[in-house]
Design a protein around this motif. Structure first.
Motif, PDB file in Angstrom:
ATOM      1  N   ASN A 397      23.300   4.451 -13.464  1.00 34.17           N
ATOM      2  CA  ASN A 397      22.638   4.442 -14.770  1.00 34.17           C
ATOM      3  C   ASN A 397      22.845   5.766 -15.496  1.00 34.17           C
ATOM      4  O   ASN A 397      23.145   5.807 -16.698  1.00 34.17           O
ATOM      5  CB  ASN A 397      21.136   4.184 -14.607  1.00 34.17           C
ATOM      6  CG  ASN A 397      20.833   2.754 -14.217  1.00 34.17           C
ATOM      7  OD1 ASN A 397      21.678   1.874 -14.339  1.00 34.17           O
ATOM      8  ND2 ASN A 397      19.624   2.519 -13.737  1.00 34.17           N
ATOM      9  N   ILE A 398      22.664   6.869 -14.766  1.00 35.38           N
ATOM     10  CA  ILE A 398      22.840   8.191 -15.371  1.00 35.38           C
ATOM     11  C   ILE A 398      24.295   8.392 -15.785  1.00 35.38           C
ATOM     12  O   ILE A 398      24.581   8.993 -16.833  1.00 35.38           O
ATOM     13  CB  ILE A 398      22.377   9.292 -14.391  1.00 35.38           C
ATOM     14  CG1 ILE A 398      20.878   9.146 -14.106  1.00 35.38           C
ATOM     15  CG2 ILE A 398      22.667  10.677 -14.953  1.00 35.38           C
ATOM     16  CD1 ILE A 398      20.356  10.100 -13.049  1.00 35.38           C
ATOM     17  N   SER A 399      25.210   7.878 -14.973  1.00 35.89           N
ATOM     18  CA  SER A 399      26.633   7.963 -15.334  1.00 35.89           C
ATOM     19  C   SER A 399      26.897   7.212 -16.632  1.00 35.89           C
ATOM     20  O   SER A 399      27.663   7.676 -17.494  1.00 35.89           O
ATOM     21  CB  SER A 399      27.483   7.391 -14.207  1.00 35.89           C
ATOM     22  OG  SER A 399      28.849   7.396 -14.538  1.00 35.89           O
ATOM     23  N   GLY A 400      26.249   6.043 -16.787  1.00 34.95           N
ATOM     24  CA  GLY A 400      26.393   5.294 -18.031  1.00 34.95           C
ATOM     25  C   GLY A 400      25.832   6.047 -19.215  1.00 34.95           C
ATOM     26  O   GLY A 400      26.412   6.052 -20.312  1.00 34.95           O
ATOM     27  N   LEU A 401      24.698   6.722 -19.007  1.00 36.53           N
ATOM     28  CA  LEU A 401      24.117   7.532 -20.088  1.00 36.53           C
ATOM     29  C   LEU A 401      25.029   8.699 -20.453  1.00 36.53           C
ATOM     30  O   LEU A 401      25.100   9.096 -21.609  1.00 36.53           O
ATOM     31  CB  LEU A 401      22.744   8.060 -19.649  1.00 36.53           C
ATOM     32  CG  LEU A 401      21.617   7.026 -19.554  1.00 36.53           C
ATOM     33  CD1 LEU A 401      20.412   7.615 -18.840  1.00 36.53           C
ATOM     34  CD2 LEU A 401      21.220   6.529 -20.939  1.00 36.53           C
ATOM     35  N   ALA A 402      25.717   9.244 -19.451  1.00 38.74           N
ATOM     36  CA  ALA A 402      26.631  10.358 -19.720  1.00 38.74           C
ATOM     37  C   ALA A 402      27.785   9.924 -20.613  1.00 38.74           C
ATOM     38  O   ALA A 402      28.353  10.731 -21.350  1.00 38.74           O
ATOM     39  CB  ALA A 402      27.171  10.913 -18.406  1.00 38.74           C
ATOM     40  N   ASP A 403      28.133   8.636 -20.551  1.00 39.49           N
ATOM     41  CA  ASP A 403      29.224   8.123 -21.390  1.00 39.49           C
ATOM     42  C   ASP A 403      28.746   7.711 -22.783  1.00 39.49           C
ATOM     43  O   ASP A 403      29.553   7.322 -23.626  1.00 39.49           O
ATOM     44  CB  ASP A 403      29.879   6.918 -20.705  1.00 39.49           C
ATOM     45  CG  ASP A 403      30.638   7.327 -19.456  1.00 39.49           C
ATOM     46  OD1 ASP A 403      31.090   8.491 -19.409  1.00 39.49           O
ATOM     47  OD2 ASP A 403      30.767   6.499 -18.539  1.00 39.49           O
ATOM     48  N   TRP A 404      27.410   7.740 -22.987  1.00 38.28           N
ATOM     49  CA  TRP A 404      26.869   7.415 -24.313  1.00 38.28           C
ATOM     50  C   TRP A 404      26.974   8.683 -25.147  1.00 38.28           C
ATOM     51  O   TRP A 404      26.191   9.607 -25.017  1.00 38.28           O
ATOM     52  CB  TRP A 404      25.415   6.969 -24.173  1.00 38.28           C
ATOM     53  CG  TRP A 404      24.841   6.374 -25.425  1.00 38.28           C
ATOM     54  CD1 TRP A 404      25.494   5.981 -26.532  1.00 38.28           C
ATOM     55  CD2 TRP A 404      23.457   6.117 -25.680  1.00 38.28           C
ATOM     56  NE1 TRP A 404      24.633   5.477 -27.468  1.00 38.28           N
ATOM     57  CE2 TRP A 404      23.364   5.550 -26.966  1.00 38.28           C
ATOM     58  CE3 TRP A 404      22.294   6.302 -24.932  1.00 38.28           C
ATOM     59  CZ2 TRP A 404      22.155   5.186 -27.530  1.00 38.28           C
ATOM     60  CZ3 TRP A 404      21.091   5.924 -25.491  1.00 38.28           C
ATOM     61  CH2 TRP A 404      21.024   5.372 -26.780  1.00 38.28           C
ATOM     62  N   LYS A 405      27.975   8.768 -26.021  1.00 43.03           N
ATOM     63  CA  LYS A 405      28.395  10.029 -26.626  1.00 43.03           C
ATOM     64  C   LYS A 405      27.485  10.545 -27.736  1.00 43.03           C
ATOM     65  O   LYS A 405      27.682  11.650 -28.216  1.00 43.03           O
ATOM     66  CB  LYS A 405      29.823   9.886 -27.187  1.00 43.03           C
ATOM     67  CG  LYS A 405      30.856   9.494 -26.144  1.00 43.03           C
ATOM     68  CD  LYS A 405      30.974  10.534 -25.052  1.00 43.03           C
ATOM     69  CE  LYS A 405      32.067  10.177 -24.058  1.00 43.03           C
ATOM     70  NZ  LYS A 405      32.171  11.144 -22.963  1.00 43.03           N
ATOM     71  N   THR A 406      26.476   9.780 -28.152  1.00 44.23           N
ATOM     72  CA  THR A 406      25.683  10.170 -29.321  1.00 44.23           C
ATOM     73  C   THR A 406      25.140  11.586 -29.209  1.00 44.23           C
ATOM     74  O   THR A 406      25.443  12.446 -30.011  1.00 44.23           O
ATOM     75  CB  THR A 406      24.503   9.192 -29.519  1.00 44.23           C
ATOM     76  OG1 THR A 406      25.002   7.877 -29.476  1.00 44.23           O
ATOM     77  CG2 THR A 406      23.810   9.439 -30.840  1.00 44.23           C
ATOM     78  N   LYS A 407      24.312  11.831 -28.190  1.00 45.58           N
ATOM     79  CA  LYS A 407      23.739  13.168 -28.028  1.00 45.58           C
ATOM     80  C   LYS A 407      23.778  13.646 -26.588  1.00 45.58           C
ATOM     81  O   LYS A 407      23.298  14.729 -26.278  1.00 45.58           O
ATOM     82  CB  LYS A 407      22.275  13.165 -28.495  1.00 45.58           C
ATOM     83  CG  LYS A 407      22.093  13.077 -30.017  1.00 45.58           C
ATOM     84  CD  LYS A 407      22.277  14.433 -30.654  1.00 45.58           C
ATOM     85  CE  LYS A 407      22.164  14.352 -32.177  1.00 45.58           C
ATOM     86  NZ  LYS A 407      20.829  14.011 -32.618  1.00 45.58           N
ATOM     87  N   THR A 408      24.320  12.838 -25.722  1.00 42.18           N
ATOM     88  CA  THR A 408      24.257  13.197 -24.310  1.00 42.18           C
ATOM     89  C   THR A 408      25.130  14.385 -23.964  1.00 42.18           C
ATOM     90  O   THR A 408      24.881  15.057 -22.970  1.00 42.18           O
ATOM     91  CB  THR A 408      24.659  12.007 -23.418  1.00 42.18           C
ATOM     92  OG1 THR A 408      25.902  11.487 -23.892  1.00 42.18           O
ATOM     93  CG2 THR A 408      23.616  10.930 -23.447  1.00 42.18           C
ATOM     94  N   ALA A 409      26.146  14.648 -24.770  1.00 35.11           N
ATOM     95  CA  ALA A 409      26.962  15.833 -24.499  1.00 35.11           C
ATOM     96  C   ALA A 409      26.090  17.078 -24.583  1.00 35.11           C
ATOM     97  O   ALA A 409      26.234  18.018 -23.800  1.00 35.11           O
ATOM     98  CB  ALA A 409      28.114  15.917 -25.496  1.00 35.11           C
ATOM     99  N   ASP A 410      25.146  17.078 -25.536  1.00 25.18           N
ATOM    100  CA  ASP A 410      24.249  18.221 -25.677  1.00 25.18           C
ATOM    101  C   ASP A 410      23.245  18.296 -24.534  1.00 25.18           C
ATOM    102  O   ASP A 410      22.640  19.338 -24.299  1.00 25.18           O
ATOM    103  CB  ASP A 410      23.496  18.140 -27.006  1.00 25.18           C
ATOM    104  CG  ASP A 410      24.457  18.246 -28.205  1.00 25.18           C
ATOM    105  OD1 ASP A 410      25.505  18.886 -28.036  1.00 25.18           O
ATOM    106  OD2 ASP A 410      24.151  17.699 -29.262  1.00 25.18           O
ATOM    107  N   LEU A 411      23.023  17.183 -23.838  1.00 25.64           N
ATOM    108  CA  LEU A 411      22.112  17.187 -22.691  1.00 25.64           C
ATOM    109  C   LEU A 411      22.838  17.576 -21.400  1.00 25.64           C
ATOM    110  O   LEU A 411      22.250  17.539 -20.333  1.00 25.64           O
ATOM    111  CB  LEU A 411      21.464  15.809 -22.519  1.00 25.64           C
ATOM    112  CG  LEU A 411      20.100  15.647 -23.182  1.00 25.64           C
ATOM    113  CD1 LEU A 411      19.653  14.199 -23.161  1.00 25.64           C
ATOM    114  CD2 LEU A 411      19.057  16.517 -22.505  1.00 25.64           C
TER     115      LEU A 411
END
Length: 707
Positions: A397-411
């Motif tokens: 799940n966290i890996s999937g969130l990491a690929d959600w590019k909206t703001k996760t790069a900043d996280l």
């Protein structure tokens, strides 16, 4: 004007520490008292004690409830926050804050956000699919090896998030104004020091939060007065809907890692009684063999250093034995193998079986072994393997969130690091299944070994062997070489202490997994903590306050969210401050409410103490305790905030108002002629259940009333 309806009046067995504020569970009719010996007592309205707890080795400083009432948090002087299940009083978790050495916790509060985030994209529904719900739920652990067993309720999503909320903050403030924020009561994002207060003496007297959780407000006492500080949690608005998705998964990850660690420790606990007994029994055989060899050497000194030494040396090379202690172990194995293969028993082994073990010893050995291997199976199958599956799903799940590019790069969700954690997790799951196979194999070998020893004992003592189970010689030899002396199972489990030794055992792999996961958690923490700031301090009052309250309310007249501050003093008046939540300057308006015009006897008092609580944006409940000579008196009254707030002309005003009948909704007077004169006040301002509690000067009698 109305009087208060008394719901209950009771007496406590022990004085409470009223300075630490007794408090209400926000969703249930439960009142919490902290006693002077740092115990927590929780009572129902009828005076029935629900549960009580004591925290050993430290002192409870402050208590607060999660907004849904399911968890209570106690901040202690050792810098640790302990979370308790409100239903049972059981310890749920402990939070060790980094500011433990920087001062005692002076304020603790739990805030939640019920407002939906705006701006979720079309893929929002994908994150509402929780595959973990289809997996086996984790069972509570029976481990007592650690200070707290992290309950399966949190891991199983039953208690991790506050009911009906999207996000919640547990905020702890130390006496040096160090603010520690923990999301969901699990994921601590670090400490924040208000820049203007760094390296200064300061105390946090009270705290409040906007409903969006984007701003927290703190009343700070410094040497030159009382100030309002606004801390901006900019990460809430910046990350928006991705923030709860990421931090909730991070919180679950922390819980699962703790659960897995304790399950591993429990596994080793299960083995200890059996391994200790086995080691002791085998050492007795080793001693007996050495004694017989010594006697033989004494009788035949010419035999020293002959064939027997060559045989042992050869086995040392084959098994990698490098010390004399293990030579004795090999001799033990030699004697048992000789007996199994030839049927010839040495004097040492015969004495060992009949005199040292006997029927009782064999039964005990058998019982310990069966218990060990059965418990191994249970922990592996019901705890560790399901936890590994949960970990893999969560990391995916966290890996999937990491690929959600909206703001996760900043996280700072690093896909490479997360994928590395997933690969380690897969290896751990494979190893656990292999261990489960080894448990069955070694357990069966142990049963065959015990059956054989029982056969030998019965043969020596002349008892019947008709009912003996026939075991394969190969199974017994395999157990003696791979289970009895050199357990492959324990070797794969043990956390090897030799740093030069590499091993793929579960402990070492879990250590690597934890390190990899910690890298992810640390990166997220840092990204969040970087987006915290604070405004300039606003001076609101001189020193001399005996108590402070701060509450964020929805102003029904102005139709916006505002802050109300109460400054309480040891004289018959209250300072009420009003400020706009969205006002970046925190511009304040002040209203001083006095009581002597309505209650002239207060002017004769030689001692006055005022307690007050805000009920949403509607009422202020005030308790005035005072002495005239040796006589004690008290006034309990409700003031209409709407009528009082009409005196706030604007946000820059400073006015005064004398309480009159138009302001008072309810009133109750007490004097020394009555059995009860209240001095301390606590209110439950829940919309559905508005009740209050007052405690008398002795700190043992209390009264519960309906507002």
């Amino acid at each position: 004007m109305e009087d208060y309806v008394v719901l209950a009046q009771n007496k406590l067995d022990y004085p409470i520490d009223a300075d630490k504020i007794f408090s209400w569970c926000p969703t249930m009719d439960l009142i919490t008292f902290v006693t002077t010996d740092s115990s927590i007592w929780v009572y129902r309205l009828d005076g029935q004690k629900v549960w009580s707890i004591s925290v050993e080795g430290t002192e409870i400083e402050r208590v607060t409830w999660r907004p849904d009432g399911k968890i209570m948090a106690a901040a202690c002087v050792d810098g640790v926050v302990r979370l308790f299940d409100s239903n049972t009083g059981g310890l749920v978790s402990v939070l060790k804050t980094e500011d433990a050495a920087k001062g005692n916790p002076e304020n603790i509060n739990w805030f939640s956000r019920n407002l939906n985030f705006q701006g979720l994209n079309k893929y929002e529904s994908l994150f509402k699919i929780d595959i973990s719900k289809s997996l086996t739920k984790l069972s509570p652990l029976s481990s007592k090896s650690t200070q707290v067993a992290f309950t399966a309720k949190i891991v199983n999503n039953e208690m991790i998030r506050c009911d009906n909320s999207i996000l919640d903050f547990l905020v702890v403030c130390s006496e040096t104004a160090v603010i520690s924020t923990t999301l969901y009561g699990v994921f601590n994002i670090g400490e924040y020091v208000i820049p203007q207060l760094a390296n200064t003496y300061s105390l946090v007297l009270a705290s409040g939060s906007s409903k969006s959780l984007e701003s927290q407000f703190f009343l700070i006492e410094k040497e030159d007065g009382i100030f309002l500080s606004r801390v901006n949690s900019m990460y809430v608005s910046y990350f928006g809907p991705i923030l709860p998705e990421v931090t909730l998964n991070c919180s679950k990850l922390i819980g699962l890692l703790s659960y897995f660690q304790e399950a591993l420790e429990l596994l080793m606990q299960q083995a200890k009684p059996f391994t200790d007994y086995t080691t002791r029994i085998l050492s007795l055989l080793e001693s007996e063999i050495k004694e017989k060899n010594t006697e033989t050497t004494a009788k035949n000194p010419a035999n020293t250093g002959t064939v027997n030494d060559i045989s042992v040396s050869s086995k040392e090379n084959n098994r990698g034995v490098a010390n004399s202690e293990e030579n004795g172990i090999l001799n033990t194995l030699d004697d048992l193998c000789d007996l199994l293969l030839t049927g010839i028993i040495s004097d040492a082994t015969k004495i060992w079986i009949t005199d040292y073990i006997g029927d009782r010893g064999l039964k005990r050995w058998s019982k310990l072994g069966k218990s060990c291997y059965d418990n191994f199976k249970k922990v592996l199958f019901y705890d560790l393997i399901p936890a590994s599956e949960q970990l893999l799903v969560l990391l995916t799940n966290i890996s999937g969130l990491a690929d959600w590019k909206t703001k996760t790069a900043d996280l700072s969700l690093d896909p490479e690091n997360i994928n590395n954690s997933i690969e380690i997790g897969k290896s751990i799951l494979k190893e656990l299944y292999h261990l489960l196979f080894l448990v069955n194999e070694e357990g069966n070998g142990f049963d065959s070994f015990i059956d054989w020893l029982t056969f030998i004992l019965n043969d020596i003592t002349g008892n019947s062997n008709d009912d003996m189970v026939q075991s394969k010689t190969s199974d017994i030899i395999d157990y003696m070489t791979n289970g009895l002396l050199y357990s492959k199972l324990l070797k794969r489990l043990n956390n090897l202490k030799d740093s030069d030794t590499t091993s793929n055992n579960v402990f070492s792999m879990f250590k690597d997994l934890r390190k990899s996961c910690d890298n992810t958690l640390t990166s997220v923490r840092q990204s969040i903590s970087e987006k915290v700031s604070s405004d300039d301090l606003v001076h609101i009052s001189e020193l001399g306050a005996s108590g402070c309250r701060i509450q964020i309310v929805d102003n029904s007249i102005r139709n916006n969210e505002e802050g109300l501050i109460l400054i309480l003093k040891d004289k018959p008046e209250i300072d009420i401050f009003n400020f706009g939540i969205l006002d970046p300057g925190n511009t304040l308006s002040k209203l001083t409410v006095t009581f002597t015009a309505k209650f002239p006897e207060l002017s004769k008092a030689n001692k006055v103490k005022v307690e007050a609580e805000i009920i949403q944006d509607k009422e202020i409940i005030v308790l005035i305790f005072y002495n005239i000579g040796d006589a004690k008196y008290a006034l309990l009254l409700s003031l209409d905030i709407t009528r009082l707030s009409a005196n706030f002309a604007n946000h820059e005003s400073s006015q005064s108002v004398s309480v009159n009948d138009s302001h008072i909704l309810k009133l109750k007077g007490y004097d020394s002629s009555s059995d009860f004169v209240p001095r301390y006040l606590s209110i439950n301002s829940n919309d559905k259940r508005r009740i209050g509690c007052v405690v008398d000067d002795s700190k043992t009698k209390y009264l519960i009333f309906e507002i």
